[in-house]
Design an enzyme around this catalytic site. Structure first.
Site, mmCIF file in Angstrom:
data_model
loop_
_atom_site.group_PDB
_atom_site.id
_atom_site.type_symbol
_atom_site.label_atom_id
_atom_site.label_comp_id
_atom_site.label_asym_id
_atom_site.label_seq_id
_atom_site.Cartn_x
_atom_site.Cartn_y
_atom_site.Cartn_z
ATOM 1 N N PHE A 1 -1.393 -8.239 4.746
ATOM 2 C CA PHE A 1 0.077 -7.859 4.671
ATOM 3 C C PHE A 1 0.068 -6.387 3.825
ATOM 4 O O PHE A 1 1.181 -6.101 3.260
ATOM 5 C CB PHE A 1 0.951 -8.906 4.169
ATOM 6 C CG PHE A 1 0.743 -10.210 4.389
ATOM 7 C CD1 PHE A 1 0.713 -10.532 5.793
ATOM 8 C CD2 PHE A 1 0.502 -11.231 3.449
ATOM 9 C CE1 PHE A 1 0.462 -11.973 6.131
ATOM 10 C CE2 PHE A 1 -0.016 -12.471 3.933
ATOM 11 C CZ PHE A 1 0.186 -12.978 4.905
ATOM 12 N N CYS A 2 -0.822 -5.478 4.243
ATOM 13 C CA CYS A 2 -0.679 -4.165 3.538
ATOM 14 C C CYS A 2 -0.722 -4.147 2.237
ATOM 15 O O CYS A 2 0.025 -3.314 1.633
ATOM 16 C CB CYS A 2 0.184 -3.355 4.187
ATOM 17 S SG CYS A 2 -0.113 -2.808 5.906
ATOM 18 N N ALA A 3 -0.950 -5.057 1.556
ATOM 19 C CA ALA A 3 -1.026 -5.563 -0.090
ATOM 20 C C ALA A 3 -2.249 -6.145 -0.322
ATOM 21 O O ALA A 3 -2.088 -7.363 -1.061
ATOM 22 C CB ALA A 3 0.134 -6.358 -0.190
ATOM 23 N N HIS B 1 1.013 -1.297 -0.053
ATOM 24 C CA HIS B 1 0.004 0.036 0.148
ATOM 25 C C HIS B 1 0.908 1.208 -0.143
ATOM 26 O O HIS B 1 0.314 2.170 -0.642
ATOM 27 C CB HIS B 1 -0.840 -0.020 1.159
ATOM 28 C CG HIS B 1 -1.992 -1.020 1.126
ATOM 29 N ND1 HIS B 1 -2.674 -1.214 2.257
ATOM 30 C CD2 HIS B 1 -2.398 -2.095 0.393
ATOM 31 C CE1 HIS B 1 -3.502 -2.364 2.045
ATOM 32 N NE2 HIS B 1 -3.297 -2.603 0.678
#
Length: 420
Positions: free
Chosen positions: A369-371, A123
């Site tokens: 996982f911020c993705a 992100h």
């Protein structure tokens, strides 16, 4: 009455492991969450402890303590720049972390800049860029990434107004799968089309040498907390012209060369100071530099070979468990760093992570996982590839580092085997 706010903590130790930084750890705890925040290295701890008695202002005083701290801060800048192969005219700007560094560069882009990214980014490398940016689909392999970028830049050169800048922003290694991206090849394509390229090296730098000059990239960002250095320091390193022409990232003391009585009477500094307003994170910079110096003096080839053996052992072990499915973007033999994400069929990932922590004292990460775009896509593909309909909607991630041992990997595999 005495109130205990937190339980007593065990004594930190330097495990007898073959790492040059002396990674600190807690006896009995298996940390397989390096990709989120790596443990502190003894090299960083010692550097901070040595400086603490002298701790004082930076760039703000004439006393002996202030002068020593200013020298330590600027030496840290040079050390980090050398570690990353910064060129003589590059700026090395200390930030809080990779996210902060990428947001700084996003604020410094010239008007009309088009940013090209891939949908597989963290992100931090998706969200800061201006509207109108181009997000390319996740490719099927490194070669597909190069071809996709070439085609996109060719189309931009036909459709965009001549002279408007283009920035390619890409990860060095995926924080979800650990797969490495073909940075040097992407840089060649970008430069052939007159574009610049930024590398998010947060996950690559802890595992492999990263050199701006060798890779021929224009900008690079990373976080100290991924690189065995605490205290919330990161860096943005790269070409000076955009950074010197942009408004300061923060307005305040240290970013100016002159402030007059009227609100408009301000001359902003050039160089790193332009974007480092306020009292800087001295201890973070010094800790990060100490880690960089220790790694620069280490046998990186030997460390890489050791890590690759552990990654191969983990992936082979996961493949042997019929109820565990690995996530991957590219082919199974794509070069990667010490990150492996997977799911346990029929089991909620958060519950599995909690079980590993409480029953086996193993720490892993769970979630997306911020993705989110990439992780959701890989979960769908994993279900298709495995033919299983009972995979959870989030994943688990085991990430390795300098303190990881073969017994750590085996303990995780044994614990996952019990979940069948």
């Amino acid at each position: 009455m005495t109130v205990t706010l937190v339980p007593s903590l065990p004594t930190l130790v330097t495990p007898s492991r073959p790492d040059p930084l002396g990674v600190l750890g807690v006896p009995g705890e298996i940390n397989l969450d390096y990709a989120a925040s790596a443990p502190c290295a003894r090299a960083a701890s010692d550097a901070v402890a040595e400086l603490l008695p002298w701790y004082a202002s930076v760039h703000r005083g004439a006393g002996a303590l202030s002068r020593r701290c200013t020298l330590a801060y600027e030496r840290a800048r040079q050390t980090v720049g050398d570690f990353l192969g910064a060129r003589p005219d590059d700026h090395v700007i200390f930030t809080r972390n990779t996210t902060d560094a990428l947001n700084l560069l996003a604020r410094a882009l010239p008007a009309g800049t088009t940013v090209v990214t891939f949908a597989g980014e963290h992100h931090a490398n998706l969200l800061p860029w201006p509207r109108g940016s181009v997000r390319l689909p996740v490719p099927d392999g490194p070669g597909g990434a190069v071809r996709s970028l070439d085609a996109a830049l060719s189309e931009l050169s036909r459709d965009a107004r001549p002279g408007l800048p283009v920035l390619v922003a890409v990860t060095g290694a995926s924080n979800v799968t650990g797969e490495r991206w073909p940075i040097a090849d992407l840089a060649r394509v970008a430069h052939r089309h007159g574009a610049r390229i930024l590398v998010d090296a947060a996950q690559l730098a802890p595992h492999a040498p990263v050199d701006l000059a060798v890779l021929d990239v224009d900008y690079l960002a990373l976080s100290g907390h991924k690189l065995y250095a605490p205290f919330g320091a990161g860096v943005l390193v790269g070409r000076a012209d955009w950074l010197d022409a942009a408004p300061p990232y923060l307005a305040g003391g240290g970013a100016t060369s002159h402030v007059g009585a009227a609100t408009h009477e301000v001359r902003w500094a050039t160089g790193p100071a332009r974007h480092e307003a306020g009292t800087p994170n001295l201890l973070g910079a010094v800790a990060l530099a100490a880690v960089c110096e220790a790694l620069a003096g280490a046998d990186r080839d030997a460390l890489h070979a050791r890590e690759q053996a552990l990654v191969a052992r983990l992936r082979t072990g996961i493949a042997a468990l019929p109820h565990v499915v690995e996530l991957r973007t590219f082919g199974p033999d794509t070069p990667r760093v010490g990150i492996v994400s997977f799911v346990v069929a029929g089991r909620d990932s958060a519950e599995v992570a909690a079980h590993l922590a409480t029953a086996h004292r193993i720490g892993v990460r769970d979630g997306l996982f911020c993705a989110h775009p990439l992780a959701r896509r890989l979960l769908t593909e994993a279900a298709t590839r495995s033919g299983r309909r009972d995979l959870p909607s989030t994943a688990l991630r085991a990430s390795l580092g300098l303190g990881t041992t073969r017994s750590d990997v085996d303990a995780l595999l044994a614990a996952l085997a019990t979940l069948s």
